[in-house]
Design a protein around this motif. Structure first.
Motif, PDB file in Angstrom:
ATOM      1  N   TYR A  19       0.852  -1.182   0.000  1.00  0.00           N
ATOM      2  CA  TYR A  19       0.000   0.000   0.000  1.00  0.00           C
ATOM      3  C   TYR A  19       0.895   1.241   0.000  1.00  0.00           C
ATOM      4  O   TYR A  19       1.644   1.471   0.965  1.00  0.00           O
ATOM      5  CB  TYR A  19      -0.903   0.022   1.234  1.00  0.00           C
ATOM      6  N   PRO A  20       0.865   2.057  -1.069  1.00  0.00           N
ATOM      7  CA  PRO A  20       1.701   3.266  -1.119  1.00  0.00           C
ATOM      8  C   PRO A  20       1.439   4.232   0.033  1.00  0.00           C
ATOM      9  O   PRO A  20       2.293   5.056   0.358  1.00  0.00           O
ATOM     10  CB  PRO A  20       1.310   3.902  -2.465  1.00  0.00           C
ATOM     11  N   SER A  21       0.268   4.122   0.663  1.00  0.00           N
ATOM     12  CA  SER A  21      -0.053   5.008   1.787  1.00  0.00           C
ATOM     13  C   SER A  21       0.787   4.701   3.015  1.00  0.00           C
ATOM     14  O   SER A  21       0.910   5.521   3.929  1.00  0.00           O
ATOM     15  CB  SER A  21      -1.535   4.872   2.148  1.00  0.00           C
ATOM     16  N   GLY A  22       1.363   3.476   3.075  1.00  0.00           N
ATOM     17  CA  GLY A  22       2.142   3.082   4.245  1.00  0.00           C
ATOM     18  C   GLY A  22       1.295   2.450   5.334  1.00  0.00           C
ATOM     19  O   GLY A  22       1.815   2.080   6.390  1.00  0.00           O
ATOM     20  N   LYS A  24      -1.704  -0.567   5.977  1.00  0.00           N
ATOM     21  CA  LYS A  24      -2.411  -1.704   5.410  1.00  0.00           C
ATOM     22  C   LYS A  24      -3.905  -1.412   5.313  1.00  0.00           C
ATOM     23  O   LYS A  24      -4.529  -0.958   6.273  1.00  0.00           O
ATOM     24  CB  LYS A  24      -2.179  -2.946   6.270  1.00  0.00           C
ATOM     25  N   GLY A  25      -4.457  -1.648   4.125  1.00  0.00           N
ATOM     26  CA  GLY A  25      -5.884  -1.443   3.912  1.00  0.00           C
ATOM     27  C   GLY A  25      -6.278  -0.029   3.562  1.00  0.00           C
ATOM     28  O   GLY A  25      -7.447   0.241   3.276  1.00  0.00           O
ATOM     29  N   VAL A  26      -5.312   0.906   3.554  1.00  0.00           N
ATOM     30  CA  VAL A  26      -5.604   2.306   3.230  1.00  0.00           C
ATOM     31  C   VAL A  26      -5.128   2.611   1.813  1.00  0.00           C
ATOM     32  O   VAL A  26      -3.942   2.479   1.510  1.00  0.00           O
ATOM     33  CB  VAL A  26      -4.917   3.266   4.227  1.00  0.00           C
ATOM     34  N   GLY A  27      -6.051   2.991   0.958  1.00  0.00           N
ATOM     35  CA  GLY A  27      -5.699   3.301  -0.423  1.00  0.00           C
ATOM     36  C   GLY A  27      -5.726   2.070  -1.311  1.00  0.00           C
ATOM     37  O   GLY A  27      -6.186   0.988  -0.917  1.00  0.00           O
ATOM     38  N   LEU A  58       6.255  13.677   3.295  1.00  0.00           N
ATOM     39  CA  LEU A  58       5.812  14.738   2.403  1.00  0.00           C
ATOM     40  C   LEU A  58       4.293  14.721   2.312  1.00  0.00           C
ATOM     41  O   LEU A  58       3.661  13.700   2.541  1.00  0.00           O
ATOM     42  CB  LEU A  58       6.406  14.542   1.001  1.00  0.00           C
ATOM     43  N   LYS A  59       3.729  15.840   1.975  1.00  0.00           N
ATOM     44  CA  LYS A  59       2.279  15.921   1.838  1.00  0.00           C
ATOM     45  C   LYS A  59       1.884  15.660   0.389  1.00  0.00           C
ATOM     46  O   LYS A  59       1.282  16.497  -0.280  1.00  0.00           O
ATOM     47  CB  LYS A  59       1.785  17.290   2.302  1.00  0.00           C
ATOM     48  N   ILE A  60       2.262  14.485  -0.086  1.00  0.00           N
ATOM     49  CA  ILE A  60       1.976  14.129  -1.470  1.00  0.00           C
ATOM     50  C   ILE A  60       1.936  12.614  -1.568  1.00  0.00           C
ATOM     51  O   ILE A  60       2.606  11.911  -0.799  1.00  0.00           O
ATOM     52  CB  ILE A  60       3.058  14.708  -2.418  1.00  0.00           C
ATOM     53  N   ASP A  61       1.144  12.098  -2.480  1.00  0.00           N
ATOM     54  CA  ASP A  61       1.025  10.652  -2.644  1.00  0.00           C
ATOM     55  C   ASP A  61       2.357  10.053  -3.072  1.00  0.00           C
ATOM     56  O   ASP A  61       3.107  10.658  -3.841  1.00  0.00           O
ATOM     57  CB  ASP A  61      -0.049  10.343  -3.693  1.00  0.00           C
ATOM     58  N   ALA A  62       2.649   8.870  -2.587  1.00  0.00           N
ATOM     59  CA  ALA A  62       3.928   8.223  -2.901  1.00  0.00           C
ATOM     60  C   ALA A  62       4.083   7.934  -4.387  1.00  0.00           C
ATOM     61  O   ALA A  62       5.199   7.788  -4.879  1.00  0.00           O
ATOM     62  CB  ALA A  62       4.067   6.929  -2.101  1.00  0.00           C
ATOM     63  N   ASP A  63       2.978   7.853  -5.118  1.00  0.00           N
ATOM     64  CA  ASP A  63       3.039   7.583  -6.557  1.00  0.00           C
ATOM     65  C   ASP A  63       3.014   8.860  -7.394  1.00  0.00           C
ATOM     66  O   ASP A  63       3.024   8.799  -8.620  1.00  0.00           O
ATOM     67  CB  ASP A  63       1.871   6.690  -6.979  1.00  0.00           C
ATOM     68  N   ILE A 106       8.107  11.541  -7.502  1.00  0.00           N
ATOM     69  CA  ILE A 106       8.757  12.532  -6.638  1.00  0.00           C
ATOM     70  C   ILE A 106       9.680  11.841  -5.635  1.00  0.00           C
ATOM     71  O   ILE A 106      10.797  12.298  -5.376  1.00  0.00           O
ATOM     72  CB  ILE A 106       7.706  13.363  -5.875  1.00  0.00           C
ATOM     73  N   VAL A 107       9.214  10.727  -5.082  1.00  0.00           N
ATOM     74  CA  VAL A 107       9.990  10.059  -4.030  1.00  0.00           C
ATOM     75  C   VAL A 107      11.247   9.391  -4.561  1.00  0.00           C
ATOM     76  O   VAL A 107      12.097   8.954  -3.784  1.00  0.00           O
ATOM     77  CB  VAL A 107       9.118   9.017  -3.289  1.00  0.00           C
ATOM     78  N   GLN A 108      11.382   9.296  -5.875  1.00  0.00           N
ATOM     79  CA  GLN A 108      12.578   8.695  -6.470  1.00  0.00           C
ATOM     80  C   GLN A 108      13.584   9.750  -6.931  1.00  0.00           C
ATOM     81  O   GLN A 108      14.610   9.430  -7.509  1.00  0.00           O
ATOM     82  CB  GLN A 108      12.186   7.816  -7.663  1.00  0.00           C
ATOM     83  N   THR A 109      13.282  11.004  -6.660  1.00  0.00           N
ATOM     84  CA  THR A 109      14.127  12.098  -7.125  1.00  0.00           C
ATOM     85  C   THR A 109      15.495  12.094  -6.447  1.00  0.00           C
ATOM     86  O   THR A 109      15.596  11.939  -5.231  1.00  0.00           O
ATOM     87  CB  THR A 109      13.437  13.453  -6.852  1.00  0.00           C
ATOM     88  N   ASP A 110      16.533  12.264  -7.265  1.00  0.00           N
ATOM     89  CA  ASP A 110      17.886  12.426  -6.734  1.00  0.00           C
ATOM     90  C   ASP A 110      18.716  13.186  -7.762  1.00  0.00           C
ATOM     91  O   ASP A 110      18.164  13.777  -8.697  1.00  0.00           O
ATOM     92  CB  ASP A 110      18.523  11.076  -6.380  1.00  0.00           C
ATOM     93  N   ILE A 111      20.018  13.162  -7.634  1.00  0.00           N
ATOM     94  CA  ILE A 111      20.879  13.924  -8.531  1.00  0.00           C
ATOM     95  C   ILE A 111      20.756  13.457  -9.979  1.00  0.00           C
ATOM     96  O   ILE A 111      20.918  14.238 -10.919  1.00  0.00           O
ATOM     97  CB  ILE A 111      22.356  13.843  -8.063  1.00  0.00           C
ATOM     98  N   THR A 112      20.430  12.174 -10.178  1.00  0.00           N
ATOM     99  CA  THR A 112      20.286  11.674 -11.553  1.00  0.00           C
ATOM    100  C   THR A 112      19.062  12.283 -12.238  1.00  0.00           C
ATOM    101  O   THR A 112      19.028  12.394 -13.461  1.00  0.00           O
ATOM    102  CB  THR A 112      20.178  10.140 -11.572  1.00  0.00           C
TER     103      THR A 112
END
Length: 395
Positions: A19-22, A24-27, A58-63, A106-112
């Motif tokens: 569950y991307p929400s972190g 179980k059962g949410v989302g 962060l105040k944004i969905d993990a996806d 967004i959550v995968q953002t880095d220098i690349t």
């Protein structure tokens, strides 16, 4: 095996459900293949945990992707900041940021992530000024997103890494600027497409649009529009904003007092979104007589306020679609110029002497027709050398 929190489940066949929400059962639960080995599954689980934890902070969905950030920034700043600044930011988003990182989480953002933006801008062949503008636009939008806690404080890495990438991009685009053979500050007839090239491009446009619109007439009209561009020197968005009442076939002029606003969608059956012309100049563009039949075809059956080159099949982002059509047709017929070179065809052949196959118009006349802000721009852009090295006497 690492500790697996309750919102993640790994099956015996190495599939991962979480569950991307972190919680179980949410989302909505997501599923993916973890890998071929236990080690690959463990590595992927670690990444998922990190992404979900960052998303929770962060105040944004993990996806959520960067595309969502760009769309939100556009919506919040439309009509709020200066129009010129807004357009510059949108141009950077549409031309470089969306194509390079729009689909990235967004959550995968880095220098690349930042590296992909730099590489995309450099690969486009742009000059250093545009690179600096795109880089600045990304930093401004990122800073805004950071205030909403949508991105991490140093999402692209530390200041030193970011500065190194910036300098690298500046160096690479500065080198391109110095060696760019398509520098438009000096263009001769040898640099622009010939009329035969224009016809080839127009024929390809006709084939593409006629097929997609299931109409031979549609294809013929859009093919004519390409030739009209080359025979009037109109900029892309100026052409798309021309209505029937603005065409004076009797005297050979097109009144250019606006352009299509490419940053707003043109919703079917609504008024065309328009913007002022470049430099804010209203002018009368002079028409080559050779394209009069093409204009007559485009005007056929139109009401005074109908566009002569309107969208088909309900296309709302018409400027982008027309630009993509030119690019697609160009690839089919080995057209080696950008679509803007239809305008340069007009400028170059209008100012060229008759003995060179040109129209022999004066530079001031072409300046007024093309809407250049200064006469110097016209003179420095369209250069013609018809002298012979073996002739010394001047009559």
């Amino acid at each position: 095996m690492i500790y697996i929190p309750g919102f993640i489940r790994v099956t015996k066949d190495r599939r991962i459900a979480y569950y991307p929400s972190g919680e179980k059962g949410v989302g909505v639960r997501k599923f993916e293949r973890g890998g071929k080995t236990d080690a690959e599954v463990e590595a992927r689980v670690r990444v998922i945990i990190k992404e979900v934890e960052l998303g929770a902070s962060l105040k944004i969905d993990a996806d959520a992707t960067w595309a969502a950030v760009f769309v939100a920034w556009e919506a919040e700043h439309a009509g709020v900041i200066k129009e010129g600044t807004y357009r510059k930011r949108l141009s950077a988003v549409n031309a470089h940021l969306l194509p390079s990182i729009g689909a990235e989480k967004i959550v995968q953002t880095d220098i690349t992530t930042l590296g992909r933006v730099v590489d995309h801008v450099v690969a486009s062949g742009t000059k250093i000024d545009n690179f600096m503008s795109v880089f600045q636009s990304l930093m401004v939008i990122t800073s805004w997103a950071r205030t909403k806690k949508w991105v991490a404080a140093e999402c692209f890495g530390g200041p030193v890494e970011v500065k190194m990438l910036y300098k690298n991009g500046c160096m690479r685009t500065r080198t391109q600027s110095a060696t760019n053979e398509d520098d438009e500050s000096s263009i001769s007839i040898a640099d622009v497409p010939q009329w035969e090239d224009v016809v080839r491009l127009s024929n390809e446009i006709g084939d593409i649009t006629g097929g997609r619109g299931s109409s031979l007439l549609i294809g013929q009209k859009y093919a004519a529009a390409v030739r009209v561009t080359a025979g009037t020197g109109l900029r892309l968005c100026e052409l798309l904003a021309v209505t029937a009442r603005r065409v004076d076939l009797k005297n050979g002029f097109i009144t250019v007092d606006r352009q299509l606003d490419r940053y707003k969608p043109w919703v079917p059956r609504t008024a065309m979104p328009t913007a002022p012309t470049k430099n804010g100049i209203t002018r009368k563009a002079r028409i080559w007589s050779s394209i009069k039949p093409d204009l007559e075809l485009l005007l056929e059956g139109l009401e005074p306020d109908d566009p002569i080159v309107g969208p088909y099949n309900g296309i709302s982002w018409w400027a982008d679609a027309w630009g993509n059509l030119l690019k697609e047709a160009g690839e089919r017929c080995n057209w080696t110029w950008s679509g803007h070179y239809l305008r340069h065809h007009y400028g170059s052949f209008s100012t060229a002497p008759v003995e060179q196959g040109g129209k022999g118009m004066s530079y001031p006349a072409v300046q007024k027709s093309m809407g250049h802000k200064t006469l110097q721009t016209t003179i420095e852009t369209y250069i013609h050398d018809v002298s012979r090295d073996d002739e010394g006497w001047i009559d």
